[in-house]
Design an enzyme around this catalytic site. Sequence first.
Site, PDB file in Angstrom:
ATOM      1  N   GLY A  41       0.824  -1.209   0.000  1.00  0.00           N
ATOM      2  CA  GLY A  41       0.000   0.000   0.000  1.00  0.00           C
ATOM      3  C   GLY A  41       0.857   1.258   0.000  1.00  0.00           C
ATOM      4  N   THR A  42       1.946   1.219   0.729  1.00  0.00           N
ATOM      5  CA  THR A  42       2.857   2.368   0.796  1.00  0.00           C
ATOM      6  C   THR A  42       3.345   2.725  -0.604  1.00  0.00           C
ATOM      7  OG1 THR A  42       3.562   1.768   3.022  1.00  0.00           O
ATOM      8  CG2 THR A  42       5.084   3.140   1.742  1.00  0.00           C
ATOM      9  N   ASN A  47      -6.744   4.148   9.922  1.00  0.00           N
ATOM     10  CA  ASN A  47      -6.166   2.948  10.532  1.00  0.00           C
ATOM     11  C   ASN A  47      -6.006   3.049  12.039  1.00  0.00           C
ATOM     12  OD1 ASN A  47      -4.205   4.840   9.249  1.00  0.00           O
ATOM     13  ND2 ASN A  47      -2.766   3.713  10.548  1.00  0.00           N
ATOM     14  N   GLN A 104      -7.426   0.251   4.360  1.00  0.00           N
ATOM     15  CA  GLN A 104      -8.215  -0.390   5.427  1.00  0.00           C
ATOM     16  C   GLN A 104      -9.630  -0.749   4.981  1.00  0.00           C
ATOM     17  OE1 GLN A 104      -7.259  -1.479   8.400  1.00  0.00           O
ATOM     18  NE2 GLN A 104      -5.214  -0.577   8.514  1.00  0.00           N
ATOM     19  N   SER A 124      -3.811  -3.051  -0.018  1.00  0.00           N
ATOM     20  CA  SER A 124      -2.699  -3.890   0.439  1.00  0.00           C
ATOM     21  C   SER A 124      -3.215  -5.255   0.860  1.00  0.00           C
ATOM     22  CB  SER A 124      -2.027  -3.185   1.626  1.00  0.00           C
ATOM     23  OG  SER A 124      -0.978  -3.973   2.108  1.00  0.00           O
ATOM     24  N   ALA A 125      -2.627  -6.321   0.294  1.00  0.00           N
ATOM     25  CA  ALA A 125      -3.174  -7.675   0.479  1.00  0.00           C
ATOM     26  C   ALA A 125      -3.115  -8.179   1.925  1.00  0.00           C
ATOM     27  CB  ALA A 125      -2.434  -8.652  -0.441  1.00  0.00           C
ATOM     28  N   HIS A 126      -2.088  -7.748   2.669  1.00  0.00           N
ATOM     29  CA  HIS A 126      -1.942  -8.350   4.005  1.00  0.00           C
ATOM     30  C   HIS A 126      -2.982  -7.859   5.005  1.00  0.00           C
ATOM     31  CE1 HIS A 126       0.334  -5.160   6.354  1.00  0.00           C
ATOM     32  NE2 HIS A 126       0.556  -4.711   5.136  1.00  0.00           N
ATOM     33  N   THR A 180      10.330  -7.171 -12.116  1.00  0.00           N
ATOM     34  CA  THR A 180       9.672  -8.488 -12.235  1.00  0.00           C
ATOM     35  C   THR A 180       8.597  -8.603 -11.159  1.00  0.00           C
ATOM     36  OG1 THR A 180      11.678  -9.419 -13.124  1.00  0.00           O
ATOM     37  CG2 THR A 180      10.078 -10.985 -12.221  1.00  0.00           C
ATOM     38  N   CYS A 239       7.078   2.555  15.431  1.00  0.00           N
ATOM     39  CA  CYS A 239       7.964   3.041  14.379  1.00  0.00           C
ATOM     40  C   CYS A 239       8.827   1.868  13.928  1.00  0.00           C
ATOM     41  CB  CYS A 239       8.796   4.214  14.849  1.00  0.00           C
ATOM     42  SG  CYS A 239      10.032   3.765  16.027  1.00  0.00           S
TER      43      CYS A 239
HETATM   44  N1  PLP Z   1      -2.432   3.073   4.515  1.00  0.00           N
HETATM   45  C1  PLP Z   1      -3.096   2.636   5.592  1.00  0.00           C
HETATM   46  C2  PLP Z   1      -4.394   3.297   5.972  1.00  0.00           C
HETATM   47  C3  PLP Z   1      -2.594   1.574   6.352  1.00  0.00           C
HETATM   48  O1  PLP Z   1      -3.261   1.140   7.422  1.00  0.00           O
HETATM   49  C4  PLP Z   1      -1.374   0.974   5.950  1.00  0.00           C
HETATM   50  C5  PLP Z   1      -0.764  -0.111   6.752  1.00  0.00           C
HETATM   51  O2  PLP Z   1      -0.760  -0.074   7.966  1.00  0.00           O
HETATM   52  C6  PLP Z   1      -0.727   1.458   4.800  1.00  0.00           C
HETATM   53  C7  PLP Z   1      -1.296   2.504   4.100  1.00  0.00           C
HETATM   54  C8  PLP Z   1       0.544   0.850   4.315  1.00  0.00           C
HETATM   55  O3  PLP Z   1       0.308  -0.390   3.718  1.00  0.00           O
HETATM   56  P1  PLP Z   1       1.533  -1.433   3.530  1.00  0.00           P
HETATM   57  O4  PLP Z   1       1.780  -2.051   4.862  1.00  0.00           O
HETATM   58  O5  PLP Z   1       1.035  -2.412   2.530  1.00  0.00           O
HETATM   59  O6  PLP Z   1       2.677  -0.644   3.035  1.00  0.00           O
END
Ligand code: PLP
Length: 383
Positions: A71-72, A152, A180, A200-202, A238, A328
């Site tokens: 997601g980041t 989050n 989220q 984000s898949a996790h 890749t 952190c």
């Molecule tokens: N955005 C939100 C609202 C999140 O809760 C998170 C993860 O905690 C992220 C972005 C980042 O996702 P990732 O862990 O896949 O980088």
Amino acid sequence: MSKVYLDNAATTRMHDEVIDVMVKGMKINFGNPSSTHFFGRESKAAIENVRKVIARLTGVSSAEIIFTSCGTEANNLILRSCVEYLNVKRIITTRIEHSCVQETVNSLEENQHIRIDYVRINEKGEIDLTHLEELLQNSDEKTLVSIMHGNNEIANLNPIIEIGNLAREHQALFHSDMVQTLGHYEINLEELPLDFASSSAHKYHGPKGVGFAYIKKSTALKAQITGGGQERNLRSGTENLHGILGMGKAFEMAIDHLEDKTSYVSNLKAYAISKLSEAVPNIRFNGLSENPEKSLFAVLSISLPFKDDLIGFELELRGIAVSQGSACQSGAVQKSRVLTEIYPQEFINSTTPLRISFSKYNSEKDIDTLVTALSEIAQKHSK
Ligand code: PLP
């Protein structure tokens, strides 16, 4: 001692079915998806199949789904490319976004001289839509609004339809961090007044290290990571083929069982609210997290009415994992930036925040274990 995992907003346990799909893929699909031979073409077809599944389940076209490492990365790709390639000169956001948005806009302000405006929020973390409109009226510069869907930390669900409509009325682009919410709610991206989103898949029982960006075709964004031109030239490198396979399965499973899961997990949250209210006098539910309509159904943010810097340790001794503020990179616990933004300093200094987040793998017994522990800790503090 049995362990209780109540930190599902940080990450979720993978479904066994997801692991099975990944393991099978690792054995069969080892070809490089960019290779033109049979092995490569099979891997490529497997990736494109997942893209189709996710596109179908989110109501968009396959070309609008770009796989990323998380997601980041999806948020970075969108924000940075809007500035670099779409001539965005101004970003309107909030001070309670995830750090991957907050730090990216800070960097764009510092290094690209982008103007950043923050929409006012109230003590519940709600966005002031009148202020957003004022900010949008006040500029001729190309503007991007970046406001998350589900928070989050405090679990607020933001009114992204109203936000997107305001952005459209004022010819601004709209990006929403949906990490989220995608995979937790039935969301048709095409029907929303939205240009970009991230996932984000996790967060929905898929693997770590894989996610996707939704990039509306008409926006003509370009890559941040350049090289072999994978992902329709929007993200070279890749592909994480096995992660993508796992994400596809996890997304399908999330949507297939959505109603059952939502009602099961919402009931767990309601149970936790009622038990905690009885067991810990003067407990506070942060933001809108107590409100079932306006908050993430799987996340509850609380402030305990005493200061206890060792609470993580005390809960750990009892086998309970929840989140304290935001961790952190070093693993140290920092004061929550989000709570500091909405609450007075005296409140922050005299209370202990915890985020409790649930999944289908939790039961009322897990909540009872947590409530007993917090009740004992609260009693110790009241003496
Ligand atoms: N955005 C939100 C609202 C999140 O809760 C998170 C993860 O905690 C992220 C972005 C980042 O996702 P990732 O862990 O896949 O980088």
